[in-house]
Design a protein around this motif. Structure first.
Motif, mmCIF file in Angstrom:
data_model
loop_
_atom_site.group_PDB
_atom_site.id
_atom_site.type_symbol
_atom_site.label_atom_id
_atom_site.label_comp_id
_atom_site.label_asym_id
_atom_site.label_seq_id
_atom_site.Cartn_x
_atom_site.Cartn_y
_atom_site.Cartn_z
ATOM 1 N N LEU A 160 0.806 -1.213 0.000
ATOM 2 C CA LEU A 160 0.000 0.000 0.000
ATOM 3 C C LEU A 160 0.847 1.274 0.000
ATOM 4 N N LEU A 161 2.148 1.139 0.280
ATOM 5 C CA LEU A 161 3.045 2.296 0.297
ATOM 6 C C LEU A 161 3.716 2.454 -1.057
ATOM 7 N N ARG A 162 3.979 3.685 -1.428
ATOM 8 C CA ARG A 162 4.641 3.986 -2.696
ATOM 9 C C ARG A 162 5.761 4.985 -2.433
ATOM 10 N N THR A 163 6.726 5.012 -3.330
ATOM 11 C CA THR A 163 7.801 5.989 -3.252
ATOM 12 C C THR A 163 7.224 7.379 -3.498
ATOM 13 N N GLU A 164 7.611 8.325 -2.672
ATOM 14 C CA GLU A 164 7.220 9.707 -2.911
ATOM 15 C C GLU A 164 7.867 10.168 -4.210
ATOM 16 N N ALA A 165 7.265 11.141 -4.871
ATOM 17 C CA ALA A 165 7.747 11.567 -6.190
ATOM 18 C C ALA A 165 9.078 12.304 -6.141
ATOM 19 N N ASP A 166 9.306 13.150 -5.161
ATOM 20 C CA ASP A 166 10.488 14.011 -5.144
ATOM 21 C C ASP A 166 11.838 13.288 -5.244
ATOM 22 N N PRO A 167 12.048 12.170 -4.581
ATOM 23 C CA PRO A 167 13.370 11.531 -4.659
ATOM 24 C C PRO A 167 13.731 11.010 -6.058
ATOM 25 N N ILE A 168 12.743 10.676 -6.867
ATOM 26 C CA ILE A 168 13.045 10.100 -8.186
ATOM 27 C C ILE A 168 13.633 11.145 -9.132
ATOM 28 N N PRO A 169 12.997 12.308 -9.333
ATOM 29 C CA PRO A 169 13.638 13.322 -10.176
ATOM 30 C C PRO A 169 14.980 13.789 -9.601
ATOM 31 N N ALA A 170 15.087 13.841 -8.271
ATOM 32 C CA ALA A 170 16.358 14.236 -7.658
ATOM 33 C C ALA A 170 17.461 13.248 -8.033
ATOM 34 N N ALA A 171 17.142 11.960 -8.028
ATOM 35 C CA ALA A 171 18.127 10.941 -8.412
ATOM 36 C C ALA A 171 18.493 11.073 -9.890
ATOM 37 N N LEU A 172 17.509 11.380 -10.730
ATOM 38 C CA LEU A 172 17.776 11.570 -12.157
ATOM 39 C C LEU A 172 18.648 12.800 -12.395
ATOM 40 N N HIS A 173 18.345 13.886 -11.719
ATOM 41 C CA HIS A 173 19.141 15.109 -11.865
ATOM 42 C C HIS A 173 20.580 14.877 -11.421
ATOM 43 N N ALA A 174 20.772 14.081 -10.382
ATOM 44 C CA ALA A 174 22.120 13.789 -9.899
ATOM 45 C C ALA A 174 22.937 13.046 -10.952
ATOM 46 N N LEU A 175 22.259 12.311 -11.837
ATOM 47 C CA LEU A 175 22.968 11.585 -12.896
ATOM 48 C C LEU A 175 23.423 12.504 -14.019
ATOM 49 N N VAL A 176 22.662 13.539 -14.311
ATOM 50 C CA VAL A 176 22.964 14.378 -15.467
ATOM 51 C C VAL A 176 23.696 15.671 -15.105
ATOM 52 N N GLU A 177 23.651 16.082 -13.858
ATOM 53 C CA GLU A 177 24.335 17.300 -13.438
ATOM 54 C C GLU A 177 25.705 16.934 -12.889
ATOM 55 N N PRO A 178 26.738 17.661 -13.305
ATOM 56 C CA PRO A 178 28.072 17.364 -12.759
ATOM 57 C C PRO A 178 28.115 17.675 -11.269
ATOM 58 N N ALA A 179 28.905 16.909 -10.573
ATOM 59 C CA ALA A 179 29.031 17.116 -9.129
ATOM 60 C C ALA A 179 29.656 18.474 -8.864
ATOM 61 N N GLN A 180 29.135 19.177 -7.900
ATOM 62 C CA GLN A 180 29.665 20.487 -7.534
ATOM 63 C C GLN A 180 30.908 20.280 -6.662
ATOM 64 N N PRO A 181 31.964 21.067 -6.917
ATOM 65 C CA PRO A 181 33.148 20.928 -6.056
ATOM 66 C C PRO A 181 32.800 21.328 -4.636
ATOM 67 N N SER A 182 33.406 20.671 -3.686
ATOM 68 C CA SER A 182 33.126 20.978 -2.287
ATOM 69 C C SER A 182 33.803 22.290 -1.920
ATOM 70 N N ALA A 183 33.171 23.004 -1.028
ATOM 71 C CA ALA A 183 33.718 24.273 -0.580
ATOM 72 C C ALA A 183 34.878 24.023 0.361
ATOM 73 N N THR A 184 35.942 24.757 0.149
ATOM 74 C CA THR A 184 37.081 24.623 1.042
ATOM 75 C C THR A 184 37.313 25.941 1.753
ATOM 76 N N ALA A 185 37.789 25.865 2.969
ATOM 77 C CA ALA A 185 37.991 27.094 3.741
ATOM 78 C C ALA A 185 39.414 27.561 3.616
#
Length: 84
Positions: free
Chosen positions: A59-84
């Motif tokens: 009866l439970l289903r995956t919420e919609a938001d995590p799926i497009p977020a996972a897809l976007h993570a595949l096509v968008e380059p990783a952002q460099p981490s901020a360094t101090a």
């Protein structure tokens, strides 16, 4: 994608269910002993699963938001981490 839990593979489940007038196929409307487990999977171009969400409760289903977020993570380059 669907993942199923099959009651017919568990010895003794069908006779007990039938004796109690309970048939999972009547409940789900499938007419089978299969109980669907809703599943969302995002697979990258290298056939690696990058997001998997399986719910044993049919009866439970995956919420919609995590799926497009996972897809976007595949096509968008990783952002460099901020360094101090």
């Amino acid at each position: 994608m669907l993942i199923f839990f099959r009651f017919e593979r568990l010895p003794g489940v069908q006779p007990v269910s039938k004796a109690n007038n309970f048939f999972i196929g009547d409940v789900t409307g499938t007419g089978t002993w299969e109980l669907p487990q809703p599943t969302a999977v995002v697979i990258d171009r290298n056939q690696v699963a990058r997001f998997v969400d399986v719910h044993p409760d049919w009866l439970l289903r995956t919420e919609a938001d995590p799926i497009p977020a996972a897809l976007h993570a595949l096509v968008e380059p990783a952002q460099p981490s901020a360094t101090a």
